[in-house]
Design a protein around this motif. Structure first.
Motif, PDB file in Angstrom:
ATOM      1  N   VAL A  96      -6.358   1.342  10.586  1.00  0.00           N
ATOM      2  CA  VAL A  96      -5.881   0.231   9.762  1.00  0.00           C
ATOM      3  C   VAL A  96      -6.214   0.475   8.292  1.00  0.00           C
ATOM      4  N   LEU A  97      -7.407   0.995   8.001  1.00  0.00           N
ATOM      5  CA  LEU A  97      -7.772   1.306   6.622  1.00  0.00           C
ATOM      6  C   LEU A  97      -6.846   2.383   6.055  1.00  0.00           C
ATOM      7  N   ASN A  98      -6.438   3.322   6.888  1.00  0.00           N
ATOM      8  CA  ASN A  98      -5.493   4.346   6.460  1.00  0.00           C
ATOM      9  C   ASN A  98      -4.143   3.743   6.076  1.00  0.00           C
ATOM     10  N   ALA A  99      -3.765   2.653   6.757  1.00  0.00           N
ATOM     11  CA  ALA A  99      -2.471   2.010   6.488  1.00  0.00           C
ATOM     12  C   ALA A  99      -2.411   1.359   5.119  1.00  0.00           C
ATOM     13  N   THR A 100      -3.543   1.269   4.415  1.00  0.00           N
ATOM     14  CA  THR A 100      -3.530   0.716   3.055  1.00  0.00           C
ATOM     15  C   THR A 100      -3.084   1.750   2.020  1.00  0.00           C
ATOM     16  N   ALA A 101      -2.826   2.987   2.438  1.00  0.00           N
ATOM     17  CA  ALA A 101      -2.442   4.042   1.495  1.00  0.00           C
ATOM     18  C   ALA A 101      -1.241   3.674   0.625  1.00  0.00           C
ATOM     19  N   PRO A 102      -0.155   3.108   1.191  1.00  0.00           N
ATOM     20  CA  PRO A 102       0.959   2.707   0.326  1.00  0.00           C
ATOM     21  C   PRO A 102       0.578   1.634  -0.692  1.00  0.00           C
ATOM     22  N   MET A 103      -0.364   0.764  -0.338  1.00  0.00           N
ATOM     23  CA  MET A 103      -0.842  -0.238  -1.286  1.00  0.00           C
ATOM     24  C   MET A 103      -1.524   0.432  -2.470  1.00  0.00           C
ATOM     25  N   TRP A 104      -2.392   1.372  -2.161  1.00  0.00           N
ATOM     26  CA  TRP A 104      -3.068   2.114  -3.230  1.00  0.00           C
ATOM     27  C   TRP A 104      -2.055   2.886  -4.067  1.00  0.00           C
ATOM     28  N   SER A 270      -4.954  -6.432  11.311  1.00  0.00           N
ATOM     29  CA  SER A 270      -3.955  -5.368  11.192  1.00  0.00           C
ATOM     30  C   SER A 270      -2.620  -5.920  10.708  1.00  0.00           C
ATOM     31  N   ALA A 271      -2.193  -7.034  11.293  1.00  0.00           N
ATOM     32  CA  ALA A 271      -0.907  -7.633  10.924  1.00  0.00           C
ATOM     33  C   ALA A 271      -0.896  -8.073   9.464  1.00  0.00           C
ATOM     34  N   ILE A 272      -1.965  -8.720   9.017  1.00  0.00           N
ATOM     35  CA  ILE A 272      -2.036  -9.196   7.629  1.00  0.00           C
ATOM     36  C   ILE A 272      -2.037  -8.015   6.659  1.00  0.00           C
ATOM     37  N   THR A 273      -2.779  -6.964   7.015  1.00  0.00           N
ATOM     38  CA  THR A 273      -2.828  -5.773   6.169  1.00  0.00           C
ATOM     39  C   THR A 273      -1.454  -5.127   6.046  1.00  0.00           C
ATOM     40  N   LEU A 274      -0.738  -5.018   7.152  1.00  0.00           N
ATOM     41  CA  LEU A 274       0.583  -4.383   7.132  1.00  0.00           C
ATOM     42  C   LEU A 274       1.609  -5.232   6.384  1.00  0.00           C
ATOM     43  N   VAL A 275       1.520  -6.553   6.498  1.00  0.00           N
ATOM     44  CA  VAL A 275       2.411  -7.424   5.721  1.00  0.00           C
ATOM     45  C   VAL A 275       2.132  -7.254   4.243  1.00  0.00           C
ATOM     46  N   GLY A 276       0.858  -7.193   3.881  1.00  0.00           N
ATOM     47  CA  GLY A 276       0.501  -6.959   2.487  1.00  0.00           C
ATOM     48  C   GLY A 276       1.020  -5.635   1.983  1.00  0.00           C
ATOM     49  N   THR A 277       0.922  -4.601   2.810  1.00  0.00           N
ATOM     50  CA  THR A 277       1.430  -3.281   2.438  1.00  0.00           C
ATOM     51  C   THR A 277       2.940  -3.321   2.217  1.00  0.00           C
ATOM     52  N   ALA A 278       3.652  -4.011   3.094  1.00  0.00           N
ATOM     53  CA  ALA A 278       5.107  -4.118   2.953  1.00  0.00           C
ATOM     54  C   ALA A 278       5.482  -4.841   1.667  1.00  0.00           C
TER      55      ALA A 278
END
Length: 299
Positions: A96-104, A270-278
């Motif tokens: 899940v932490l890896n999924a923040t890459a597009p945010m960064w 996980s869901a909140i993180t992915l919505v934020g990334t999108a």
């Protein structure tokens, strides 16, 4: 997107989600430096064989500086940081932490280009931060010694991918396979000086050796080939859907093979993180519509 490409996408997400499982198995014994040195070396050797068979030319003399810069931010440093975090954190949390890459990546892009952050981006960053806080705050691994530093290391690894993406957009154009192949060789050189600082803490078992081989050949070598094939077939936008699927498999493999708990906070965070990334990236999949190839982001 054809059925074949959809299957490739799911397979790629399963492989990259599995990389956190393999790191979690091997990092506590091998240490981050030894693990990643073997990972990138095995990947380089595998891609060298593939390049020889496919007659893919690797022009080191012309591109060595580019390979070193991209290898540092896209492979060597983030791999080391994730492996460091894998000594403490679960595969689920790491994925899940890896999924923040597009945010960064979006945040680095705003700073890089000196553009103001939009309201949607700001909302996405807040949601992503809240999702990570929820996941880490309620997960039992947060109470382990060194968990805070491990979380920071994993987030820093995701930040490295954002920096690598921005660099690749302004760097000289290099064929994608050559990028993957060349950066694996340079990454193996970059990691070498770190080896004395993180020695092995135990004797590797057959399972650990298998996990390292899987990281190098499967998660770095074969995964790159699948990723570049997807970019060629369906375009970058659709191929990047893998970013949102990785945590699904990271959580699944952790639960199946390591007995990690899937709590309400795991799913909600996980869901909140992915919505934020999108929201941050403005990600909207357009299947069947090609786009220009983007920078590679290894896992």
């Amino acid at each position: 997107m054809t059925t074949a490409n959809l299957l490739r996408l799911i397979l790629l997400a399963a492989i990259w989600g599995g990389s956190f499982l393999f790191m979690r198995i091997s990092a506590p014994v091998l240490g981050p430096a030894v693990l990643i040195e073997f990972r990138v070396l095995f990947a380089a050797l595998f891609l060298a064989i593939v390049g020889f068979v496919l007659k893919k030319r690797l022009d080191l003399r012309a591109n060595w500086k580019h390979f070193f810069i991209l290898g540092f931010f896209n492979s060597a440093l983030p791999f080391l940081l994730f492996a460091f975090g894998a000594r403490t954190l679960s595969a689920s949390v790491l994925s899940v932490l890896n999924a923040t890459a597009p945010m960064w990546g979006a945040l680095v892009g705003a700073v890089w280009t000196r553009h103001a952050i939009s309201l949607r981006t700001a909302l996405g960053l807040l949601l992503g931060t809240a999702g990570v806080a929820l996941l880490v705050g309620f997960d039992h691994v947060s109470s382990k010694p060194g968990a805070g530093l491990a979380v920071v290391a994993a987030l820093a690894a995701a930040l490295c991918y954002g920096i690598a993406s921005q660099y690749a957009r302004s760097a000289k154009s290099v064929e994608p396979f050559a990028n993957a192949h060349g950066t694996m060789w340079t990454s193996s050189l970059i990691v070498l000086p770190v080896l004395p600082f993180f020695p092995m803490t135990g004797t590797p078992t057959v399972g650990i050796v298998g996990a390292v081989l899987a990281l190098g050949v499967l998660c770095s070598g074969i995964a790159y080939i699948l990723y570049f094939r997807l970019i060629e077939e369906v375009g970058t936008t659709s191929a990047l859907t893998v970013t949102f699927l990785n945590p699904v498999f990271g959580i699944l493999w952790g639960a199946l093979f390591l007995g990690e708990t899937i709590g309400w906070y795991t799913i909600a965070g996980s869901a909140i993180t992915l919505v934020g990334t999108a929201l941050v990236t403005g990600f909207v999949p357009r299947f069947g519509r090609a786009a220009a190839p983007a920078a590679t982001q290894g896992r």
